[in-house]
Design a protein around this motif. Structure first.
Motif, PDB file in Angstrom:
ATOM      1  N   TYR A  38       0.798  -1.214   0.000  1.00 45.19           N
ATOM      2  CA  TYR A  38       0.000   0.000   0.000  1.00 45.19           C
ATOM      3  C   TYR A  38       0.837   1.272   0.000  1.00 45.19           C
ATOM      4  N   ARG A  39       2.105   1.137   0.174  1.00 42.40           N
ATOM      5  CA  ARG A  39       2.983   2.296   0.289  1.00 42.40           C
ATOM      6  C   ARG A  39       2.829   3.247  -0.893  1.00 42.40           C
ATOM      7  N   ARG A  40       2.667   2.730  -2.073  1.00 40.79           N
ATOM      8  CA  ARG A  40       2.575   3.570  -3.265  1.00 40.79           C
ATOM      9  C   ARG A  40       1.165   3.654  -3.836  1.00 40.79           C
ATOM     10  N   ALA A  41       0.196   3.141  -3.119  1.00 46.29           N
ATOM     11  CA  ALA A  41      -1.179   3.130  -3.629  1.00 46.29           C
ATOM     12  C   ALA A  41      -1.929   4.369  -3.148  1.00 46.29           C
ATOM     13  N   ALA A  42      -1.486   5.526  -3.549  1.00 49.67           N
ATOM     14  CA  ALA A  42      -2.073   6.787  -3.078  1.00 49.67           C
ATOM     15  C   ALA A  42      -3.551   6.850  -3.399  1.00 49.67           C
ATOM     16  N   GLY A  43      -4.296   7.344  -2.434  1.00 51.92           N
ATOM     17  CA  GLY A  43      -5.704   7.584  -2.656  1.00 51.92           C
ATOM     18  C   GLY A  43      -6.616   6.423  -2.321  1.00 51.92           C
ATOM     19  N   ARG A  44      -6.095   5.296  -1.903  1.00 56.40           N
ATOM     20  CA  ARG A  44      -6.969   4.178  -1.549  1.00 56.40           C
ATOM     21  C   ARG A  44      -7.657   4.476  -0.223  1.00 56.40           C
ATOM     22  N   ALA A  45      -8.951   4.308  -0.200  1.00 57.67           N
ATOM     23  CA  ALA A  45      -9.721   4.556   1.017  1.00 57.67           C
ATOM     24  C   ALA A  45      -9.500   3.424   2.017  1.00 57.67           C
ATOM     25  N   GLN A  46      -9.433   3.778   3.267  1.00 57.24           N
ATOM     26  CA  GLN A  46      -9.315   2.805   4.339  1.00 57.24           C
ATOM     27  C   GLN A  46     -10.485   3.017   5.298  1.00 57.24           C
ATOM     28  N   SER A  47     -10.982   1.944   5.893  1.00 57.50           N
ATOM     29  CA  SER A  47     -12.122   2.056   6.777  1.00 57.50           C
ATOM     30  C   SER A  47     -11.773   2.761   8.076  1.00 57.50           C
ATOM     31  N   ARG A  48     -10.540   2.649   8.529  1.00 55.82           N
ATOM     32  CA  ARG A  48     -10.106   3.348   9.739  1.00 55.82           C
ATOM     33  C   ARG A  48      -8.621   3.636   9.603  1.00 55.82           C
ATOM     34  N   PRO A  49      -8.142   4.667  10.302  1.00 56.19           N
ATOM     35  CA  PRO A  49      -6.713   4.973  10.188  1.00 56.19           C
ATOM     36  C   PRO A  49      -5.865   3.891  10.831  1.00 56.19           C
ATOM     37  N   THR A  50      -4.918   3.388  10.096  1.00 51.03           N
ATOM     38  CA  THR A  50      -3.970   2.406  10.614  1.00 51.03           C
ATOM     39  C   THR A  50      -2.597   2.747  10.080  1.00 51.03           C
ATOM     40  N   ARG A 104       0.416  21.159   3.490  1.00 54.93           N
ATOM     41  CA  ARG A 104       0.396  21.140   4.956  1.00 54.93           C
ATOM     42  C   ARG A 104      -0.718  20.234   5.470  1.00 54.93           C
ATOM     43  N   GLU A 105      -1.869  20.290   4.819  1.00 52.68           N
ATOM     44  CA  GLU A 105      -2.996  19.435   5.215  1.00 52.68           C
ATOM     45  C   GLU A 105      -2.690  17.956   4.958  1.00 52.68           C
ATOM     46  N   GLN A 106      -2.049  17.659   3.840  1.00 51.35           N
ATOM     47  CA  GLN A 106      -1.686  16.275   3.527  1.00 51.35           C
ATOM     48  C   GLN A 106      -0.646  15.743   4.509  1.00 51.35           C
ATOM     49  N   VAL A 107       0.315  16.581   4.879  1.00 51.21           N
ATOM     50  CA  VAL A 107       1.325  16.184   5.857  1.00 51.21           C
ATOM     51  C   VAL A 107       0.656  15.895   7.200  1.00 51.21           C
ATOM     52  N   ALA A 108      -0.261  16.758   7.605  1.00 52.65           N
ATOM     53  CA  ALA A 108      -0.967  16.548   8.876  1.00 52.65           C
ATOM     54  C   ALA A 108      -1.761  15.244   8.836  1.00 52.65           C
ATOM     55  N   ALA A 118      -1.175  12.544   6.968  1.00 52.80           N
ATOM     56  CA  ALA A 118      -0.233  11.419   7.003  1.00 52.80           C
ATOM     57  C   ALA A 118       0.299  11.207   8.420  1.00 52.80           C
ATOM     58  N   ASN A 119       0.633  12.290   9.108  1.00 51.54           N
ATOM     59  CA  ASN A 119       1.135  12.171  10.480  1.00 51.54           C
ATOM     60  C   ASN A 119       0.061  11.678  11.443  1.00 51.54           C
ATOM     61  N   ARG A 120      -1.181  12.130  11.266  1.00 51.47           N
ATOM     62  CA  ARG A 120      -2.276  11.644  12.118  1.00 51.47           C
ATOM     63  C   ARG A 120      -2.490  10.143  11.917  1.00 51.47           C
ATOM     64  N   THR A 121      -2.436   9.703  10.671  1.00 51.06           N
ATOM     65  CA  THR A 121      -2.633   8.288  10.379  1.00 51.06           C
ATOM     66  C   THR A 121      -1.489   7.459  10.958  1.00 51.06           C
ATOM     67  N   ALA A 157       3.780   9.635  19.370  1.00 50.67           N
ATOM     68  CA  ALA A 157       4.119   8.259  18.971  1.00 50.67           C
ATOM     69  C   ALA A 157       5.028   8.271  17.742  1.00 50.67           C
ATOM     70  N   VAL A 158       4.765   9.181  16.808  1.00 49.45           N
ATOM     71  CA  VAL A 158       5.611   9.308  15.615  1.00 49.45           C
ATOM     72  C   VAL A 158       6.998   9.808  16.022  1.00 49.45           C
ATOM     73  N   ARG A 159       7.031  10.800  16.916  1.00 49.10           N
ATOM     74  CA  ARG A 159       8.319  11.336  17.380  1.00 49.10           C
ATOM     75  C   ARG A 159       9.148  10.251  18.056  1.00 49.10           C
TER      76      ARG A 159
END
Length: 131
Positions: A10-22, A56-60, A62-65, A110-112
């Motif tokens: 999934y690393r390169r499958a941009a835009g795929r919907a996920q049912s919950r953030p993982t 900035r929104e996309q970075v946020a 990705a970091n939230r996920t 957790a990311v930090r």
């Protein structure tokens, strides 16, 4: 093993919907979104303000996920709290440039912590300047 393979798939499958953030879902956002943020926010600053805001929104996002996937875990993949794997090594170089993304590491503890855990590995220290 399956979690590592899923990350890579999934690393390169941009835009795929996920049912919950993982953590697995974040793989779809790491390369394309943080790579675009590098170009727009670091190397082309001021040229397209609306694109900068979108990055900035996309970075946020990705970091939230990634934060949601790493909460309660030490690494992205593996049993229990996880074990270091190719999934970590595939994502870490992108996350490493948080200053380029205008991201606050304190906002994603957790990311930090994961970032520092990888950065302090001897093999990583031997190959890059992480500090």
């Amino acid at each position: 093993m399956w979690r590592r393979l899923t990350w890579a798939r999934y690393r390169r499958a941009a835009g795929r919907a996920q049912s919950r953030p993982t953590a697995t879902a974040c793989g779809a956002e790491i390369d394309p979104f943080l790579g675009q943020a590098h170009q727009v926010l670091k190397f082309n600053r001021g040229r397209t303000p609306e694109n900068e805001q979108q990055c900035r929104e996309q970075v946020a996002r990705a970091n939230r996920t990634l934060e949601a996937g790493l909460t309660g875990r030490r690494y992205i993949a593996g049993e229990g709290a996880g074990s270091v794997s190719i999934a970590d090594m595939m994502c870490w170089p992108w996350v490493r440039r948080f200053e380029w993304h205008e991201a606050d590491p304190a906002a994603f503890p957790a990311v930090r912590d994961w970032y520092l855990r990888i950065a302090n590995r001897l093999a990583v220290l031997a190959k890059c300047r992480c500090r």
